[in-house]
Write a protein that holds these residues in place. Sequence first.
Motif, PDB file in Angstrom:
ATOM      1  N   ARG A   1      90.392   8.035 -12.460  1.00 34.55           N
ATOM      2  CA  ARG A   1      91.286   8.269 -13.587  1.00 34.55           C
ATOM      3  C   ARG A   1      90.514   7.931 -14.855  1.00 34.55           C
ATOM      4  O   ARG A   1      89.913   6.863 -14.969  1.00 34.55           O
ATOM      5  CB  ARG A   1      92.547   7.396 -13.499  1.00 34.55           C
ATOM      6  N   GLY A   2      90.495   8.835 -15.800  1.00 29.78           N
ATOM      7  CA  GLY A   2      89.834   8.553 -17.068  1.00 29.78           C
ATOM      8  C   GLY A   2      88.326   8.660 -17.033  1.00 29.78           C
ATOM      9  O   GLY A   2      87.650   8.132 -17.908  1.00 29.78           O
ATOM     10  N   ALA A   3      87.779   9.326 -16.028  1.00 24.85           N
ATOM     11  CA  ALA A   3      86.332   9.513 -15.946  1.00 24.85           C
ATOM     12  C   ALA A   3      86.052  10.909 -15.413  1.00 24.85           C
ATOM     13  O   ALA A   3      86.704  11.364 -14.479  1.00 24.85           O
ATOM     14  CB  ALA A   3      85.702   8.459 -15.040  1.00 24.85           C
ATOM     15  N   ARG A   4      85.070  11.576 -15.988  1.00 26.15           N
ATOM     16  CA  ARG A   4      84.760  12.952 -15.595  1.00 26.15           C
ATOM     17  C   ARG A   4      83.300  13.081 -15.200  1.00 26.15           C
ATOM     18  O   ARG A   4      82.411  12.585 -15.895  1.00 26.15           O
ATOM     19  CB  ARG A   4      85.070  13.904 -16.755  1.00 26.15           C
ATOM     20  N   GLN A   5      83.086  13.778 -14.091  1.00 23.07           N
ATOM     21  CA  GLN A   5      81.724  13.973 -13.624  1.00 23.07           C
ATOM     22  C   GLN A   5      80.895  14.761 -14.628  1.00 23.07           C
ATOM     23  O   GLN A   5      79.701  14.494 -14.812  1.00 23.07           O
ATOM     24  CB  GLN A   5      81.725  14.697 -12.277  1.00 23.07           C
ATOM     25  N   ASP A   6      81.511  15.755 -15.290  1.00 21.61           N
ATOM     26  CA  ASP A   6      80.728  16.598 -16.190  1.00 21.61           C
ATOM     27  C   ASP A   6      80.315  15.886 -17.471  1.00 21.61           C
ATOM     28  O   ASP A   6      79.505  16.402 -18.238  1.00 21.61           O
ATOM     29  CB  ASP A   6      81.474  17.888 -16.514  1.00 21.61           C
ATOM     30  N   GLN A   7      80.844  14.693 -17.708  1.00 16.12           N
ATOM     31  CA  GLN A   7      80.455  13.911 -18.879  1.00 16.12           C
ATOM     32  C   GLN A   7      79.588  12.703 -18.518  1.00 16.12           C
ATOM     33  O   GLN A   7      79.134  11.965 -19.388  1.00 16.12           O
ATOM     34  CB  GLN A   7      81.701  13.418 -19.623  1.00 16.12           C
ATOM     35  N   TYR A   8      79.354  12.522 -17.227  1.00 20.29           N
ATOM     36  CA  TYR A   8      78.732  11.281 -16.776  1.00 20.29           C
ATOM     37  C   TYR A   8      77.301  11.111 -17.300  1.00 20.29           C
ATOM     38  O   TYR A   8      76.910  10.023 -17.733  1.00 20.29           O
ATOM     39  CB  TYR A   8      78.738  11.205 -15.252  1.00 20.29           C
ATOM     40  N   ALA A   9      76.506  12.178 -17.287  1.00 21.28           N
ATOM     41  CA  ALA A   9      75.122  12.063 -17.739  1.00 21.28           C
ATOM     42  C   ALA A   9      75.058  11.587 -19.184  1.00 21.28           C
ATOM     43  O   ALA A   9      74.236  10.727 -19.543  1.00 21.28           O
ATOM     44  CB  ALA A   9      74.396  13.392 -17.581  1.00 21.28           C
ATOM     45  N   ASP A  10      75.948  12.112 -20.030  1.00 23.50           N
ATOM     46  CA  ASP A  10      75.950  11.701 -21.438  1.00 23.50           C
ATOM     47  C   ASP A  10      76.297  10.225 -21.580  1.00 23.50           C
ATOM     48  O   ASP A  10      75.727   9.517 -22.429  1.00 23.50           O
ATOM     49  CB  ASP A  10      76.950  12.545 -22.230  1.00 23.50           C
ATOM     50  N   VAL A  11      77.234   9.758 -20.754  1.00 20.18           N
ATOM     51  CA  VAL A  11      77.618   8.349 -20.817  1.00 20.18           C
ATOM     52  C   VAL A  11      76.451   7.463 -20.395  1.00 20.18           C
ATOM     53  O   VAL A  11      76.118   6.476 -21.062  1.00 20.18           O
ATOM     54  CB  VAL A  11      78.857   8.084 -19.927  1.00 20.18           C
ATOM     55  N   LEU A  12      75.809   7.811 -19.300  1.00 20.97           N
ATOM     56  CA  LEU A  12      74.700   6.986 -18.824  1.00 20.97           C
ATOM     57  C   LEU A  12      73.544   6.976 -19.821  1.00 20.97           C
ATOM     58  O   LEU A  12      72.868   5.953 -19.996  1.00 20.97           O
ATOM     59  CB  LEU A  12      74.227   7.474 -17.455  1.00 20.97           C
ATOM     60  N   LEU A  13      73.329   8.079 -20.512  1.00 23.61           N
ATOM     61  CA  LEU A  13      72.273   8.113 -21.530  1.00 23.61           C
ATOM     62  C   LEU A  13      72.533   7.108 -22.647  1.00 23.61           C
ATOM     63  O   LEU A  13      71.590   6.609 -23.278  1.00 23.61           O
ATOM     64  CB  LEU A  13      72.146   9.526 -22.098  1.00 23.61           C
ATOM     65  N   GLU A  14      73.814   6.805 -22.897  1.00 23.58           N
ATOM     66  CA  GLU A  14      74.132   5.784 -23.897  1.00 23.58           C
ATOM     67  C   GLU A  14      73.637   4.410 -23.447  1.00 23.58           C
ATOM     68  O   GLU A  14      73.153   3.613 -24.261  1.00 23.58           O
ATOM     69  CB  GLU A  14      75.641   5.741 -24.152  1.00 23.58           C
ATOM     70  N   GLU A  15      73.741   4.119 -22.155  1.00 23.05           N
ATOM     71  CA  GLU A  15      73.221   2.834 -21.686  1.00 23.05           C
ATOM     72  C   GLU A  15      71.698   2.811 -21.742  1.00 23.05           C
ATOM     73  O   GLU A  15      71.094   1.770 -22.035  1.00 23.05           O
ATOM     74  CB  GLU A  15      73.711   2.507 -20.269  1.00 23.05           C
ATOM     75  N   ILE A  16      71.063   3.932 -21.464  1.00 25.01           N
ATOM     76  CA  ILE A  16      69.600   3.987 -21.587  1.00 25.01           C
ATOM     77  C   ILE A  16      69.173   3.690 -23.023  1.00 25.01           C
ATOM     78  O   ILE A  16      68.214   2.953 -23.256  1.00 25.01           O
ATOM     79  CB  ILE A  16      69.079   5.357 -21.116  1.00 25.01           C
ATOM     80  N   ALA A  17      69.906   4.239 -23.991  1.00 25.56           N
ATOM     81  CA  ALA A  17      69.589   3.961 -25.395  1.00 25.56           C
ATOM     82  C   ALA A  17      69.760   2.478 -25.710  1.00 25.56           C
ATOM     83  O   ALA A  17      68.952   1.881 -26.437  1.00 25.56           O
ATOM     84  CB  ALA A  17      70.469   4.812 -26.303  1.00 25.56           C
ATOM     85  N   LEU A  18      70.808   1.868 -25.155  1.00 25.87           N
ATOM     86  CA  LEU A  18      71.022   0.435 -25.353  1.00 25.87           C
ATOM     87  C   LEU A  18      69.870  -0.363 -24.747  1.00 25.87           C
ATOM     88  O   LEU A  18      69.351  -1.306 -25.360  1.00 25.87           O
ATOM     89  CB  LEU A  18      72.351   0.027 -24.732  1.00 25.87           C
ATOM     90  N   ALA A  19      69.456   0.011 -23.533  1.00 25.25           N
ATOM     91  CA  ALA A  19      68.364  -0.701 -22.868  1.00 25.25           C
ATOM     92  C   ALA A  19      67.078  -0.610 -23.675  1.00 25.25           C
ATOM     93  O   ALA A  19      66.306  -1.570 -23.760  1.00 25.25           O
ATOM     94  CB  ALA A  19      68.154  -0.130 -21.463  1.00 25.25           C
ATOM     95  N   ARG A  20      66.861   0.543 -24.255  1.00 28.56           N
ATOM     96  CA  ARG A  20      65.657   0.711 -25.083  1.00 28.56           C
ATOM     97  C   ARG A  20      65.665  -0.281 -26.238  1.00 28.56           C
ATOM     98  O   ARG A  20      64.642  -0.919 -26.521  1.00 28.56           O
ATOM     99  CB  ARG A  20      65.598   2.147 -25.600  1.00 28.56           C
ATOM    100  N   ARG A  21      66.821  -0.436 -26.896  1.00 28.75           N
ATOM    101  CA  ARG A  21      66.906  -1.366 -28.018  1.00 28.75           C
ATOM    102  C   ARG A  21      66.710  -2.808 -27.549  1.00 28.75           C
ATOM    103  O   ARG A  21      65.983  -3.590 -28.188  1.00 28.75           O
ATOM    104  CB  ARG A  21      68.270  -1.233 -28.716  1.00 28.75           C
ATOM    105  N   VAL A  22      67.346  -3.164 -26.439  1.00 34.57           N
ATOM    106  CA  VAL A  22      67.258  -4.535 -25.932  1.00 34.57           C
ATOM    107  C   VAL A  22      65.829  -4.884 -25.544  1.00 34.57           C
ATOM    108  O   VAL A  22      65.297  -5.947 -25.921  1.00 34.57           O
ATOM    109  CB  VAL A  22      68.201  -4.720 -24.726  1.00 34.57           C
TER     110      VAL A  22
END
Length: 405
Positions: A56-77
């Motif tokens: 509920r509230g999560a879509r497979q077709d948007q998942y790659a974009d969401v995970l890329l946000e965490e990659i960007a965060l990891a890069r900053r950290v």
Amino acid sequence: MGGPLPLGEPAPADGALPPGTVIDAHTDFGVYLHVPFCRVRCGYCDFNTYTSDELRGARQDQYADVLLEEIALARRVLAAAAPPRPASTAFFGGGTPTLLPPGDLARMLDGVRDAFGLADDAEVTVEANPDTVTDAVAAELAAAGVTRLSVGMQSAVPHVLAALDRTHSPANVANSVAAARRAGLAVSVDLIYGAPGESLADWTTSLEAALALESDHISAYALIIEDGTKLARQIRRGEVPAPDDDLQADMYETADRMLGAAGFEWYEVSNWARTPAQRSRHNLAYWRGSDWWGFGPGAHSHIAGTRWWNVKHPSAYALRLAGGESPSAGRERPGAEARLLERVLLESRIRDGLPVDALDGRGRRAVAGLVADGLVDGREAVHGRVVLTLPGRLLADSVVRALTP
């Protein structure tokens, strides 16, 4: 959907590492990318995965974009803590990563490449259900930079697959392996032994089928009954029998004998490879305590002695990142005794073994008794390493207890 997350201290909203963290530039850095989607929940599975009916509230077709946000965060950290290290390994696990379009997996891998770089010889693995691999899928993955496919075979016997709630047929395994080979990918196959109703003859059939595929690597895992799973409920109600420890031991010995005769060498209790170069470098990094960042809901990470874990549900994960916050649910920095226990637990499982001088006094004194009991290789012990014998692999937990406080 998996068990509860560990207890720990709160993780900071910006994901920053603890003050004073020192990252060793010579320690390997890997990335794990979790894809939490499955078509069907297998009865034995306790992983953090979800079918479409459970989301509920999560879509497979948007998942790659969401995970890329965490990659960007990891890069900053990580950029704030140390010079960048290219990823030496990347592993797409799940779930069923190949439920996503290959282009989505490619975008995630490109995100890793852009954020950290990939080593020239990086090992990039994708786990796959045999039903989801075609020539086109394998070719797209190879073109994206994937080097290795890990195929969830589990068994070659239809009634065993049914007992595990697996939906693929044995023929699909051969087709997926062939597709991977045509694309130039290295291939590993995963097996599970000890399912309800599985005989030693059934297991032998599965091993023969796995060897006939001529893969580079084979993993064989004893079925473990996890609380909260469908299979645990079936056993509790008396609908199916619990795994038989003695039969599973016979199955393990059969696997080691047959795989060894076919030219495979064990390098971790549940893993065999044809050559050292074909071992899973990503998994070896876990067992050796290297650094990795786990991306995705419920994923765990370890950098320079600090461990943390993400919130579990995909929608909660996405909401955290959409709000500009780290998805971490908590973290910990284990003390010396916990680090020793973990090191013994992990390094004693691999063929390279554990240095005797890594043990405390009690552990070092216990080595001679373990050699006398036939659980630790005597020649290796003389040379300062704890390496399990075949009986020792069957009793690995007992060996760990003997070697730790």
